[in-house]
Design an enzyme around this catalytic site. Structure first.
Site, PDB file in Angstrom:
ATOM      1  N   CYS A   2       0.965  -1.169   0.016  1.00  0.00           N
ATOM      2  CA  CYS A   2      -0.030  -0.037  -0.057  1.00  0.00           C
ATOM      3  C   CYS A   2       0.996   1.324  -0.099  1.00  0.00           C
ATOM      4  CB  CYS A   2      -0.995  -0.007   0.960  1.00  0.00           C
ATOM      5  SG  CYS A   2      -1.939   1.679   1.187  1.00  0.00           S
ATOM      6  N   GLU A 106      -4.842   1.475  -4.968  1.00  0.00           N
ATOM      7  CA  GLU A 106      -3.994   0.239  -5.559  1.00  0.00           C
ATOM      8  C   GLU A 106      -3.984   0.214  -7.132  1.00  0.00           C
ATOM      9  OE1 GLU A 106      -0.825  -1.550  -5.180  1.00  0.00           O
ATOM     10  OE2 GLU A 106      -1.834  -2.132  -3.409  1.00  0.00           O
TER      11      GLU A 106
END
Length: 234
Positions: A2, A106
């Site tokens: 992340c 993402e």
């Protein structure tokens, strides 16, 4: 992994959600939080929960320079008990943190390398504020102290929404009970890791995001980043 996330709410709403006084706007109303920036987190170094700004990218306590911190923004749940940088942090609640967020980005790898990666924006329970399970530590760099943090990641395969985009996802503590337990001094490493399961797919949603979020180092901010812009002519 992340590498970008959001914390779009203001201090009042976050205070209501997490029941910790947040005294300024710093770290809030953010739509594109990037590594090495100061991020809002809740910690309990003396047993009482408090909100702090921490630098995103862990610098181990024995480090003597900041170099490499950007690469330590995440800590893999599978190796957190053995990694030299993390194994002394996970057993004690005073080094665990709640890294506040209300979404994360993402990127989907394109079929062709020549094509740009498409960012996706993920939310929990249609947009509630939540916390990433995180670890933090102070380190003395030269004559000054820095306080840094890394969020935990887990295998995304049990979550079909996340795994359609990437094989890793952040460890999300969405519920108050789990958030409280993460900072509870009575909770040891094994119990803490038991809180770090993959979030169920029915609680996660994803939508294409604005490619402008890709621009590292630029002050790209604002709600327009959360969704893909309309195609020309539409």
């Amino acid at each position: 992994m992340c590498g970008r996330y959001t914390n779009t709410r203001g201090p009042e709403e976050l205070n209501d959600r997490f029941h910790v006084p947040i005294e300024s706007d710093a770290g809030t109303r953010r739509f594109n939080i990037a590594p090495t920036e100061e991020v809002l987190a809740i910690v309990a170094p003396k047993g009482e929960r408090e909100a702090r700004l921490l630098r995103w990218g862990l610098v181990p306590s024995w480090a003597r320079e900041l170099g490499g911190a950007q690469k330590m923004i995440n800590a893999r749940m599978e190796s957190v008990t053995t990694s030299p940088a993390h194994r002394r942090l996970i057993p004690t609640a005073t080094r665990r943190a709640l890294q506040l967020a209300d979404g994360y980005y993402e990127w989907l790898k394109p079929e062709r390398r020549s094509e740009p990666r498409q960012p996706f924006f993920f939310q929990v329970d249609l947009g509630i504020p939540f916390a990433f399970a995180a670890l933090w530590t102070p380190a003395k760099i030269g004559e000054r102290w820095v306080h840094t943090v890394a969020l935990l990641t887990c295998d995304a395969r049990p979550n079909r929404v996340a795994s359609a985009i990437h094989d890793r996802m952040p460890v999300i503590l969405a519920d108050r009970d789990a958030q409280s337990a993460w900072l509870d001094p009575a909770v040891g490493a094994e119990e803490a890791l038991a809180l770090c399961g993959t979030l169920p797919a029915e609680r996660l949603s994803a939508q294409p995001a604005n490619p402008a979020v890709n621009r590292a180092g630029l002050p790209e901010e604002g709600p327009e980043l959360l969704s893909a812009p309309p195609r020309a002519g539409m």
